[in-house]
Design a protein around this motif. Structure first.
Motif, PDB file in Angstrom:
ATOM      1  N   LEU A 211       0.675  -1.238   0.540  1.00  0.00           N
ATOM      2  CA  LEU A 211      -0.230   0.272  -0.309  1.00  0.00           C
ATOM      3  C   LEU A 211       0.683   1.357   0.112  1.00  0.00           C
ATOM      4  CD1 LEU A 211      -3.253  -0.563   2.492  1.00  0.00           C
ATOM      5  CD2 LEU A 211      -3.047  -0.824  -0.032  1.00  0.00           C
ATOM      6  N   SER A 212       0.399   2.143  -0.692  1.00  0.00           N
ATOM      7  CA  SER A 212       0.966   3.076  -0.736  1.00  0.00           C
ATOM      8  C   SER A 212       0.300   4.312   0.441  1.00  0.00           C
ATOM      9  CB  SER A 212       1.434   4.117  -1.999  1.00  0.00           C
ATOM     10  OG  SER A 212      -0.331   5.000  -2.176  1.00  0.00           O
ATOM     11  N   ASP A 213      -0.595   4.177   1.081  1.00  0.00           N
ATOM     12  CA  ASP A 213      -0.919   5.185   2.163  1.00  0.00           C
ATOM     13  C   ASP A 213       0.243   4.665   3.592  1.00  0.00           C
ATOM     14  OD1 ASP A 213      -3.524   5.910   0.704  1.00  0.00           O
ATOM     15  OD2 ASP A 213      -3.650   4.503   0.167  1.00  0.00           O
ATOM     16  N   THR A 214       0.247   5.661   4.129  1.00  0.00           N
ATOM     17  CA  THR A 214       0.943   4.959   5.070  1.00  0.00           C
ATOM     18  C   THR A 214      -0.036   5.115   6.162  1.00  0.00           C
ATOM     19  OG1 THR A 214       2.904   6.688   4.277  1.00  0.00           O
ATOM     20  CG2 THR A 214       2.754   6.076   6.746  1.00  0.00           C
ATOM     21  N   LEU A 215      -0.774   5.389   6.270  1.00  0.00           N
ATOM     22  CA  LEU A 215      -1.693   5.771   7.904  1.00  0.00           C
ATOM     23  C   LEU A 215      -2.712   3.681   7.805  1.00  0.00           C
ATOM     24  CD1 LEU A 215      -2.296   6.721  10.403  1.00  0.00           C
ATOM     25  CD2 LEU A 215      -4.205   8.069   9.830  1.00  0.00           C
ATOM     26  N   GLN A 241       6.364  -1.826  16.340  1.00  0.00           N
ATOM     27  CA  GLN A 241       7.174  -0.920  16.211  1.00  0.00           C
ATOM     28  C   GLN A 241       7.720  -0.481  15.141  1.00  0.00           C
ATOM     29  OE1 GLN A 241      11.408  -3.493  17.760  1.00  0.00           O
ATOM     30  NE2 GLN A 241      10.293  -2.352  19.451  1.00  0.00           N
ATOM     31  N   SER A 242       7.310  -0.775  14.047  1.00  0.00           N
ATOM     32  CA  SER A 242       7.884  -0.023  12.776  1.00  0.00           C
ATOM     33  C   SER A 242       5.885   0.424  12.179  1.00  0.00           C
ATOM     34  CB  SER A 242       7.340  -1.262  11.568  1.00  0.00           C
ATOM     35  OG  SER A 242       8.717  -2.543  11.820  1.00  0.00           O
ATOM     36  N   ALA A 243       5.292   0.219  13.280  1.00  0.00           N
ATOM     37  CA  ALA A 243       3.319   0.843  12.952  1.00  0.00           C
ATOM     38  C   ALA A 243       3.643   2.304  13.263  1.00  0.00           C
ATOM     39  CB  ALA A 243       2.920   0.169  13.092  1.00  0.00           C
ATOM     40  N   LEU A 244       5.070   2.004  15.272  1.00  0.00           N
ATOM     41  CA  LEU A 244       5.090   3.437  15.133  1.00  0.00           C
ATOM     42  C   LEU A 244       5.525   4.528  14.555  1.00  0.00           C
ATOM     43  CD1 LEU A 244       4.192   5.351  17.927  1.00  0.00           C
ATOM     44  CD2 LEU A 244       6.166   3.647  19.293  1.00  0.00           C
ATOM     45  N   THR A 245       6.500   3.659  13.892  1.00  0.00           N
ATOM     46  CA  THR A 245       7.398   4.663  13.318  1.00  0.00           C
ATOM     47  C   THR A 245       6.917   5.190  12.012  1.00  0.00           C
ATOM     48  OG1 THR A 245       9.430   3.259  13.515  1.00  0.00           O
ATOM     49  CG2 THR A 245       9.677   4.635  12.155  1.00  0.00           C
ATOM     50  N   LEU A 246       6.185   4.233  11.540  1.00  0.00           N
ATOM     51  CA  LEU A 246       5.095   4.745  10.068  1.00  0.00           C
ATOM     52  C   LEU A 246       4.233   6.489  10.904  1.00  0.00           C
ATOM     53  CD1 LEU A 246       4.608   1.681   8.121  1.00  0.00           C
ATOM     54  CD2 LEU A 246       5.693   3.894   7.810  1.00  0.00           C
ATOM     55  N   LYS A 247       3.956   5.760  12.179  1.00  0.00           N
ATOM     56  CA  LYS A 247       2.390   7.036  12.596  1.00  0.00           C
ATOM     57  C   LYS A 247       3.442   8.069  12.772  1.00  0.00           C
ATOM     58  CE  LYS A 247      -0.891   3.474  14.447  1.00  0.00           C
ATOM     59  NZ  LYS A 247      -0.943   3.202  15.528  1.00  0.00           N
ATOM     60  N   GLU A 248       4.695   7.818  13.516  1.00  0.00           N
ATOM     61  CA  GLU A 248       5.114   9.381  14.105  1.00  0.00           C
ATOM     62  C   GLU A 248       5.977  10.113  12.909  1.00  0.00           C
ATOM     63  OE1 GLU A 248       7.211   7.948  18.324  1.00  0.00           O
ATOM     64  OE2 GLU A 248       8.367   7.334  16.118  1.00  0.00           O
ATOM     65  N   ASP A 249       5.685   9.434  11.380  1.00  0.00           N
ATOM     66  CA  ASP A 249       6.484  10.175  10.224  1.00  0.00           C
ATOM     67  C   ASP A 249       5.255  11.063  10.123  1.00  0.00           C
ATOM     68  OD1 ASP A 249       9.148   8.823  10.329  1.00  0.00           O
ATOM     69  OD2 ASP A 249       8.672   7.495   9.430  1.00  0.00           O
ATOM     70  N   ILE A 250       4.282  10.609  10.399  1.00  0.00           N
ATOM     71  CA  ILE A 250       3.263  11.960   9.329  1.00  0.00           C
ATOM     72  C   ILE A 250       2.000  12.341  11.017  1.00  0.00           C
ATOM     73  CG2 ILE A 250       2.218  10.432   7.679  1.00  0.00           C
ATOM     74  CD1 ILE A 250       0.180   8.900   9.005  1.00  0.00           C
TER      75      ILE A 250
END
Length: 583
Positions: A211-215, A241-250
């Motif tokens: 998926l290209s949609d991060t959230l 942890q991967s999920a948290l990194t993606l969320k913090e990026d946006i």
């Protein structure tokens, strides 16, 4: 964590594709992804909108989907309600349905689940009333998913999955299917069937990674990781942890809150108090930033849980049980009408809480205590009212049956006895035996037919005296003592009925089984406590016999009015029963 999805619609080319997440209070924090933009709400009417209306629509749409300002959300409800009214007047049912769909989303975001369900149902009804079949599929998909999430909050998981299944059958879009599968997995997670939850999610792992949609990708990984942690899968922590990194990026705070909470629970399950408290504190900071009571209460509950204080844990568990009991008593939520003014008051109350953040722990403990007290009182009130209504229904039924027995059976029995006594030609011994049998049947029939209708609740002591005197026979002496010691005027009618039935069962049991010669019935009262002591000199019986007789029904009746019926007996040593009840 949940997804709410939808295809992008166009409103004068201004509203853009939007993703919305919102945590909700449950055993596991949940979030929504909402790829829905208000459609061209009044497209069928070829109306040209001014720039100010367009700006307002965009603003209030953002207020609901982003939930940054609770006052703005309250105003958004009013704005879209007016839009819906205008659409209905213009016969644009699809446009009105879009408005109520958005209102339902906002109510869901703020935790007003019953009101959100009502708005969603109204949107569906408007779609049903639409004359055209065009543009109906997409909102139906979203509403089916929305109702699935609502019924999950109401802990009706079967109904929730039914709506999810309907939404799944309507969709061909990969992201939409992933969203629904994720939501169904949450139901299994709530039921602690973690293996099934993981199985549902893993089937779509390859599609999600691309998926290209991060959230939505981050939410999926957070969900998968959390449920994997419950099954002992070694991939759990890496996925979270991967999920948290993606969320913090946006920088999406609600979804970050969910990750912090899941990580805290992950470490709590593994007795790592240091990391569990660290992530709980971080979740609390996010909740304070969001300034939404649902987040703050859930963060507070998590922090109290980590303190391992038995009193706090007992409070949280009791509050959860009361909340579940209240939910289970709500039969049809669609009948509830949303009150916008009350909603605004709730939102204002939430805003006031921001001024007292320095004492947040004490404040929420106090609020929780008040909620617990009110919920308990309301639950007891509903339970008491239901019990009284049930007793009244039984009373009405017994009255109707008693009248029917009197009119159709007791009179016929009397006629048969007259025939046997005066016209039947047979030996005196046979006639005497037959008359004795018929007399016994007649007396029991008469007792049934008059047992309800003859109770005088105003002069209740006289009704009891008459009941007991009916069992006075040459071979059985009934002694009644201090019947007026109890102030019967202070006893409600439904309690009098239960007392009457209890004594009646005792007398019937005595007549059938005890072979007693002497029976005493003594009435006692002290303050609000009343007692009736029954004693006979019969042969007694075993407790197994008691529970197989009508006395079991009597015991149940007394229990229903908050009293007790206890027995003391043994074979050959008489029988004693004590009825205890309160004013």
């Amino acid at each position: 964590m949940e997804f709410q999805f939808g295809k992008q619609n166009v409103y004068s080319n201004i509203l853009k594709n939007s993703c919305y997440f919102r945590g909700m209070k449950s055993n596991k924090i949940s979030f929504l992804c909402f790829y829905v933009v208000l459609a061209s709400v009044f497209t069928g009417n070829a109306v040209i909108y001014s720039q100010s209306v367009t700006d307002s629509t965009y603003f209030y749409y953002g207020a609901i989907t982003q939930v940054k300002d609770v006052k703005a959300v309250s105003n958004a409800f009013k704005f879209f309600e007016k839009k819906a009214d205008a659409a209905i007047r213009s016969k644009d049912m699809i446009g009105a349905a879009y408005c109520f769909e958005l209102i339902s989303l906002g109510q869901f975001n703020l935790g007003f689940f019953y009101e959100s369900e009502s708005s969603a149902i109204r949107a569906l009804k408007l779609l049903d009333a639409a004359k055209s079949d065009s543009n109906l599929l997409e909102p139906r998909k979203r509403l089916m998913n929305q109702l699935g999430m609502l019924y999950r909050r109401l802990e009706d998981f079967n109904t929730s999955n039914r709506f999810y299944s309907q939404a799944l059958a309507m969709n061909t879009d990969v992201l939409a299917k992933i969203s629904i599968i994720n939501n169904m997995a949450n139901n299994f997670g709530d039921l602690q069937d973690y293996d099934k939850a993981v199985a549902y999610l893993e089937d779509y792992y390859d599609e999600v990674i691309t998926l290209s949609d991060t959230l939505p990708k981050a939410i999926y990984l957070d969900n998968l990781g959390y449920y994997q942690s419950k099954t002992g899968d070694s991939s759990a922590l890496l996925n979270m942890q991967s999920a948290l990194t993606l969320k913090e990026d946006i920088g999406h705070l609600p979804s970050i809150f969910s990750s912090y909470r899941h990580l805290s629970l992950y470490y709590l399950d593994r007795d790592d108090a240091l990391n569990a408290k660290k992530y709980a504190a971080m979740a609390g900071g996010i909740a304070d930033s969001l300034n939404i009571p649902d987040y703050q209460l859930e963060a507070l509950a998590l922090q109290l849980q980590l303190e391992n204080d038995l009193r706090f844990n007992e409070y949280i568990e009791l509050n959860s049980r009361i909340d579940k009991a209240n939910k289970s008593k709500a039969a049809k939520f669609a009948a509830i009408t949303y009150d916008f003014q009350k909603s605004e008051l709730k939102l204002k109350a939430s805003a006031v809480e921001t001024e007292r953040q320095q004492k947040i722990g004490l404040i929420y403990l106090l609020i929780g205590s008040v909620i617990l007290l009110v919920s308990t009182i309301f639950y007891v009130y509903l339970k008491g009212r239901h019990k009284k209504e049930k007793i009244q229904q039984v009373f009405n039924t017994e009255t109707r049956i008693s009248k029917k027995i009197h009119d159709e059976l007791a009179n016929d029995m009397s006629g048969i006895m007259n025939y046997v006594e005066n016209d039947l030609e047979t030996s005196p011994e046979t006639k005497t035996k037959l008359l004795t049998t018929l007399q016994d049947v007649y007396v029991r029939t008469r007792d049934i037919s008059t047992e309800t209708g003859s109770i005088d609740f105003v002069n209740f002591s006289e009704s009891l005296k008459y009941l007991l005197s009916q069992h006075n026979k040459p071979q059985i002496k009934i002694i009644v003592n201090s019947i007026n010691t109890i102030d019967w005027n202070r006893i409600s009618d439904h309690k009098k009925l239960a007392i009457y039935r209890g004594l009646q069962e005792l007398m019937v049991n005595m007549k059938k089984h005890s072979q007693a010669g002497l029976v005493t019935v003594v009435f006692k009262s002290h303050n609000n406590k009343n007692e009736i002591w029954y004693t006979d000199d019969g042969q007694g019986c075993s407790f197994e016999t008691i529970h197989q007789s009508g006395l079991r029904n009597a015991e149940s009746r007394i229990k229903d009015i908050g009293g007790t019926l206890t027995f003391e007996t043994s074979q050959g040593n008489g029988f004693k029963a004590i009825i205890t009840f309160y004013n």
